[in-house]
Design an enzyme around this catalytic site. Structure first.
Site, PDB file in Angstrom:
ATOM      1  N   LYS A 142      46.888  37.232  49.466  1.00  0.00           N
ATOM      2  CA  LYS A 142      48.302  36.906  49.668  1.00  0.00           C
ATOM      3  C   LYS A 142      48.817  37.368  51.052  1.00  0.00           C
ATOM      4  CE  LYS A 142      49.021  35.921  44.901  1.00  0.00           C
ATOM      5  NZ  LYS A 142      48.303  36.524  43.798  1.00  0.00           N
ATOM      6  N   TYR A 152      45.825  39.938  35.909  1.00  0.00           N
ATOM      7  CA  TYR A 152      45.124  38.755  36.418  1.00  0.00           C
ATOM      8  C   TYR A 152      44.333  39.143  37.654  1.00  0.00           C
ATOM      9  CZ  TYR A 152      44.353  34.060  38.363  1.00  0.00           C
ATOM     10  OH  TYR A 152      43.786  32.912  38.870  1.00  0.00           O
ATOM     11  N   ASP A 199      43.126  46.225  42.286  1.00  0.00           N
ATOM     12  CA  ASP A 199      43.371  44.855  42.733  1.00  0.00           C
ATOM     13  C   ASP A 199      44.779  44.817  43.316  1.00  0.00           C
ATOM     14  OD1 ASP A 199      43.871  42.221  43.145  1.00  0.00           O
ATOM     15  OD2 ASP A 199      43.378  41.552  41.114  1.00  0.00           O
TER      16      ASP A 199
HETATM   17  C1  LIG Z   1      46.926  36.030  43.102  1.00  0.00           C
HETATM   18  C2  LIG Z   1      46.065  37.088  42.542  1.00  0.00           C
HETATM   19  C3  LIG Z   1      44.658  36.987  42.503  1.00  0.00           C
HETATM   20  C4  LIG Z   1      43.936  35.723  42.882  1.00  0.00           C
HETATM   21  O1  LIG Z   1      44.120  35.368  44.212  1.00  0.00           O
HETATM   22  P1  LIG Z   1      43.878  33.841  44.636  1.00  0.00           P
HETATM   23  O2  LIG Z   1      44.053  33.869  46.118  1.00  0.00           O
HETATM   24  O3  LIG Z   1      44.893  33.034  43.900  1.00  0.00           O
HETATM   25  O4  LIG Z   1      42.493  33.488  44.233  1.00  0.00           O
HETATM   26  C5  LIG Z   1      43.935  38.084  42.096  1.00  0.00           C
HETATM   27  N1  LIG Z   1      44.540  39.224  41.716  1.00  0.00           N
HETATM   28  C6  LIG Z   1      45.875  39.351  41.726  1.00  0.00           C
HETATM   29  C7  LIG Z   1      46.489  40.652  41.321  1.00  0.00           C
HETATM   30  C8  LIG Z   1      46.682  38.287  42.109  1.00  0.00           C
HETATM   31  O5  LIG Z   1      48.008  38.407  42.066  1.00  0.00           O
END
Ligand SMILES: *Cc1c(COP(=O)(O)O)cnc(C)c1O
Length: 425
Positions: free
Chosen positions: A266, A143, A238
């Site tokens: 995060k 994701y 990511d």
């Molecule tokens: C949470 C997450 C996102 C998206 O971040 P948001 O602040 O919710 O937009 C993107 N990549 C990874 C790996 C994530 O865990």
């Protein structure tokens, strides 16, 4: 009897889609009414009915120090006192950028945005601007936020066929995103040989943690890095979840693999809305105003969020944090390993509980098709039994759990015992 949460949810359903502002919060996949939480402290959340829950969801990852850590709170409150939005150059984002670039050598230059989604969108635009290419390769089961280019998964039919994971995507997004399975080097080679020369970037969650926790092998990363290099595609890690979570420098620090670009979110905001993308000075110089790749934000590098992030990262940088979290994580993993019918896959303080008699047999699970079909129903049962015992896990079988520095061995043992009881009864 109607609980306060049920009454609030009935009102919320009238004014917001599904009654929530992010889908997984609605309890749709586990059933029941979401508990409305009015606050948290340390390892605990408290709901509007006055119940306290031992929390292993931790806002889906940002709260590595636990809820309402006093050091982060003081930093945020001080920032509010000074003025909470300046819209100017400021010393707080500078201090956070200097700390990160000093500790993480592959991030020579960094830009702060407001969410992980924004960080990924911006990193992809930068990769396209840098390479003059359009396509992006991603992996099924990773994701990367909700931008069109990333809400794509592989179809169930032909290999390499991609399908939209949401209504409303631009058809061009579907044409420009290539999806490959995780943990499959031959499929990766095939994807590169078909599309490699058109790829601006290949993006991966280095420890995929949004569809269960699916650790990848060193060999897979070796092949990935080599192919990206050979074909001139930028490698984007990511690390929105893994950054500052598995190590200060994320998976890149643990593995020694150097991505061209990295995204954070995060933890970097200490629980406030922050995302970031960074990389070499040369690549980042392409971003406006120094270069032609446009990206901006009215509230970007908000001082409250910057100060909260800085306070959090300073605690993590002071030493000992990752050893403590690893000890807690290992205790949980070993405790759950004694229980039949459940598999725990873990990386440091991130863990995934897969409830299925099948799970152990197929472990380690490294890609989507390896997840047992009954994992969702198994989790649903355990989730509700834990909730009755005032333990809060993420309300979805595919979301992972987190430990924080506010958690103790006793908290971990409480979870193990509760899972054992839930599996029995
Ligand atoms: C949470 C997450 C996102 C998206 O971040 P948001 O602040 O919710 O937009 C993107 N990549 C990874 C790996 C994530 O865990």
């Amino acid at each position: 009897m109607t609980t306060a949460s049920e009454a609030l949810f009935a009102r919320a359903l009238r004014v917001s889609p599904g009654g929530v502002h992010s889908p997984v919060r609605a309890f749709k996949s586990v059933g029941g009414t979401p508990h409305f939480m009015h606050g948290g402290s340390g390892a605990f959340l408290e709901d509007v009915d006055g119940q306290r829950y031992l929390d292993f969801c931790l806002a889906f990852g940002p709260l590595i120090l636990g809820h309402a850590d006093p050091r982060v709170r003081d930093a945020a409150v001080e920032a509010v006192r000074r003025g909470w939005s300046l819209g100017t150059a400021d010393p707080y984002s500078l201090e956070l950028a200097e700390l990160i670039t000093a500790r993480i050598p592959w991030v020579e230059s960094i830009r702060f945005v407001n969410s992980g989604t924004e960080a990924l969108m911006s990193a992809l635009r930068l990769a396209r601007g840098a390479t003059g290419r359009a396509k992006v390769l991603k992996f099924d089961g990773c994701y990367h936020g909700h931008a069109d280019s990333f809400l794509i998964r592989s179809g169930s039919g032909l290999a390499g066929q991609a399908v939209a994971d949401s209504a409303g995507l631009a058809p061009s997004a579907l044409a420009e995103t290539i999806v490959a399975p995780l943990d499959d080097i031959p499929a990766l080679e095939a994807a590169f040989s078909a599309h490699g020369s058109e790829l601006a970037a290949v993006v991966i969650e280095p420890i995929p943690a949004n569809y269960g926790l699916l650790p990848q092998t060193r060999e897979f990363f070796g092949a990935l890095a080599a192919l990206a290099k050979r074909y001139g595609a930028l490698l984007i890690f990511d690390e929105v979840i893994t950054g500052f979570r598995v190590a200060f420098g994320g998976y890149a620090a643990l593995s020694g693999i150097r991505p061209d670009l990295v995204t954070y979110g995060k933890i970097i905001g200490g629980g406030f809305p922050v995302g970031a993308y960074g990389g070499t000075r040369e690549l980042m110089a392409l971003v406006a105003p120094s270069g032609p790749v446009y990206q901006a934000g009215t509230l970007s590098a908000n001082p409250v969020a910057m100060c909260a992030g800085l306070a959090t990262l300073k605690v993590l940088d002071a030493g000992g944090a990752y050893e403590t979290l690893e000890t807690l994580g290992a205790r949980l993993e070993h405790g759950l390993a004694k229980l039949p019918g459940v598999l725990c896959q873990r990386a440091g303080s991130m863990f995934w509980i897969c409830v299925s008699p099948e799970a152990r047999r197929t472990a380690p699970i490294r890609k989507l098709p390896g997840i047992p079909v009954d994992a969702a129903s198994g989790y649903k049962r355990v989730f509700h039994r834990l909730l009755e015992r005032r333990i809060y896990l993420a309300p979805s079988a595919y979301e992972i759990g987190f430990l924080s520095l506010a958690h103790t061995r006793e908290h971990v043992d409480t979870l193990i015992d509760a899972v054992a009881a839930a599996l029995e009864g």
